[in-house]
Design a protein around this motif. Structure first.
Motif, PDB file in Angstrom:
ATOM      1  N   LYS A 247     -31.722 -28.002 -74.312  1.00  0.00           N
ATOM      2  CA  LYS A 247     -33.178 -27.824 -74.371  1.00  0.00           C
ATOM      3  C   LYS A 247     -33.873 -29.039 -74.985  1.00  0.00           C
ATOM      4  CE  LYS A 247     -32.866 -22.784 -74.752  1.00  0.00           C
ATOM      5  NZ  LYS A 247     -33.101 -21.601 -75.625  1.00  0.00           N
TER       6      LYS A 247
ATOM      7  N   PRO B 206     -33.730 -33.148 -72.166  1.00  0.00           N
ATOM      8  CA  PRO B 206     -33.766 -32.776 -70.739  1.00  0.00           C
ATOM      9  C   PRO B 206     -33.195 -33.858 -69.825  1.00  0.00           C
ATOM     10  CG  PRO B 206     -35.950 -33.381 -71.517  1.00  0.00           C
ATOM     11  CD  PRO B 206     -35.072 -33.337 -72.728  1.00  0.00           C
TER      12      PRO B 206
ATOM     13  N   ASN C  14     -32.835 -36.637 -66.859  1.00  0.00           N
ATOM     14  CA  ASN C  14     -33.683 -37.733 -66.398  1.00  0.00           C
ATOM     15  C   ASN C  14     -33.294 -38.094 -64.968  1.00  0.00           C
ATOM     16  OD1 ASN C  14     -31.314 -39.289 -66.585  1.00  0.00           O
ATOM     17  ND2 ASN C  14     -31.830 -39.999 -68.644  1.00  0.00           N
TER      18      ASN C  14
ATOM     19  N   CYS D 194     -29.739 -36.999 -62.652  1.00  0.00           N
ATOM     20  CA  CYS D 194     -29.865 -36.255 -61.395  1.00  0.00           C
ATOM     21  C   CYS D 194     -29.294 -37.051 -60.223  1.00  0.00           C
ATOM     22  CB  CYS D 194     -31.334 -35.903 -61.134  1.00  0.00           C
ATOM     23  SG  CYS D 194     -32.064 -34.798 -62.362  1.00  0.00           S
TER      24      CYS D 194
ATOM     25  N   ARG E 264     -31.176 -27.862 -63.586  1.00  0.00           N
ATOM     26  CA  ARG E 264     -32.120 -28.525 -64.494  1.00  0.00           C
ATOM     27  C   ARG E 264     -32.974 -29.546 -63.737  1.00  0.00           C
ATOM     28  NH1 ARG E 264     -28.937 -25.149 -66.343  1.00  0.00           N
ATOM     29  NH2 ARG E 264     -28.217 -25.110 -68.526  1.00  0.00           N
ATOM     30  N   CYS E 265     -32.354 -30.246 -62.804  1.00  0.00           N
ATOM     31  CA  CYS E 265     -33.079 -31.237 -62.021  1.00  0.00           C
ATOM     32  C   CYS E 265     -34.112 -30.578 -61.116  1.00  0.00           C
ATOM     33  CB  CYS E 265     -32.110 -32.084 -61.189  1.00  0.00           C
ATOM     34  SG  CYS E 265     -31.000 -33.111 -62.174  1.00  0.00           S
TER      35      CYS E 265
ATOM     36  N   SER F 109     -37.054 -29.418 -63.095  1.00  0.00           N
ATOM     37  CA  SER F 109     -37.883 -30.529 -63.572  1.00  0.00           C
ATOM     38  C   SER F 109     -38.565 -31.279 -62.431  1.00  0.00           C
ATOM     39  CB  SER F 109     -37.025 -31.506 -64.371  1.00  0.00           C
ATOM     40  OG  SER F 109     -36.444 -30.878 -65.486  1.00  0.00           O
TER      41      SER F 109
ATOM     42  N   LEU G 220     -37.022 -33.071 -60.185  1.00  0.00           N
ATOM     43  CA  LEU G 220     -36.354 -34.355 -59.963  1.00  0.00           C
ATOM     44  C   LEU G 220     -35.381 -34.302 -58.777  1.00  0.00           C
ATOM     45  CD1 LEU G 220     -35.621 -35.359 -63.678  1.00  0.00           C
ATOM     46  CD2 LEU G 220     -37.453 -36.178 -62.189  1.00  0.00           C
TER      47      LEU G 220
END
Length: 245
Positions: free
Chosen positions: A209, A212, A214, A218, A238-239, A242, A244
């Motif tokens: 958390k 994150p 970047n 990714c 997560r990508c 976000s 990404l």
């Protein structure tokens, strides 16, 4: 009708993406693929952000110091973020040896050498590129197989590189924590035989958390996925969240 069903099952199987590595079995090959096809446009080490060339030679990092492994400080090595021993000791071949693990002199052996010789599953785990990052050789050597934590000392063991090692524990620089935590979470989710301790999992979830993903993390995961034919669902999710991917 049966033919059509079989055909579609075959087609779907062709496009199946596994959670774990089932493509690259050789650790040596994994390192070569990472160097030539993944990190070829991003030659920067995980812990220290040091640049290196195609011959693995590290560009002198201003302020970097080490009192041990001076020769290994000049080149990068491919570090198992989750140490090989941490998952290797779940294999009986690592712990107890195997009937095939006998030297030319008739002496039995065990550990990493035996697991690598006998177990296909171990070789796939050892060669999983999601768990391999470039590190200055001296840092790799001194980190050893130590788990990550937050150490009370504020002093770095490597000068300008804020990597700390003490009492068989390691505290990585903030720049590396995001990639590290999502590697640990990936290895635990992809390989059921590997489990973190409760304290390690708690730390990794907190870092996930705090630090994150970047663009590079990714992009790296996407490259490895296409080469290894497996998915890092932790990084991917997560990508996507976000924006990404």
């Amino acid at each position: 009708m049966k033919f059509l069903i079989a055909f579609f099952i075959t087609i779907l199987g062709t496009f199946e993406v596994f959670a774990e590595n089932q493509e690259i079995e050789s650790f040596s090959k994994a390192k070569k693929v990472l160097d030539k096809q993944v990190h070829n446009n991003h030659r920067s080490t995980l812990y220290c952000g040091a640049e290196f060339n195609s011959h693995k030679k590290v560009t002198t990092l201003k302020g970097f110091t080490t009192t041990k492994y001076l020769k290994r400080a000049q080149k990068i090595e491919w570090e198992h973020v989750v140490p090989a021993e941490n998952f290797g000791r779940t294999f009986s071949e690592w712990r107890d040896g195997h009937s095939q693990c006998v030297s030319s002199r008739g002496k039995s052996f065990k550990g990493r050498r035996c697991a690598e010789k006998v177990s296909t599953e171990y070789r796939f785990m050892q060669a999983d590129m999601f768990n391999l990052y470039p590190a200055i050789g001296a840092v790799n050597a001194l980190r050893s197989n130590y788990n990550f934590t937050i150490l009370p000392s504020a002093q770095s063991d490597f000068g300008s590189c804020a990597m700390k090692i003490d009492n068989r524990k390691a505290e990585p620089p903030e720049l590396a924590r995001g990639a590290i935590t999502r590697t640990y979470l990936y290895m635990e989710s992809a390989y059921k035989r590997y489990n973190m301790s409760a304290s390690q999992r708690k730390l990794m979830k907190a870092w996930d958390k705090m630090y994150p993903v970047n663009n590079w993390e990714c992009d790296r995961a996407k490259k490895i996925s296409s080469l290894q034919k497996s998915e890092n669902n932790v990084v991917k999710s997560r990508c996507e969240a976000s924006g990404l991917l």
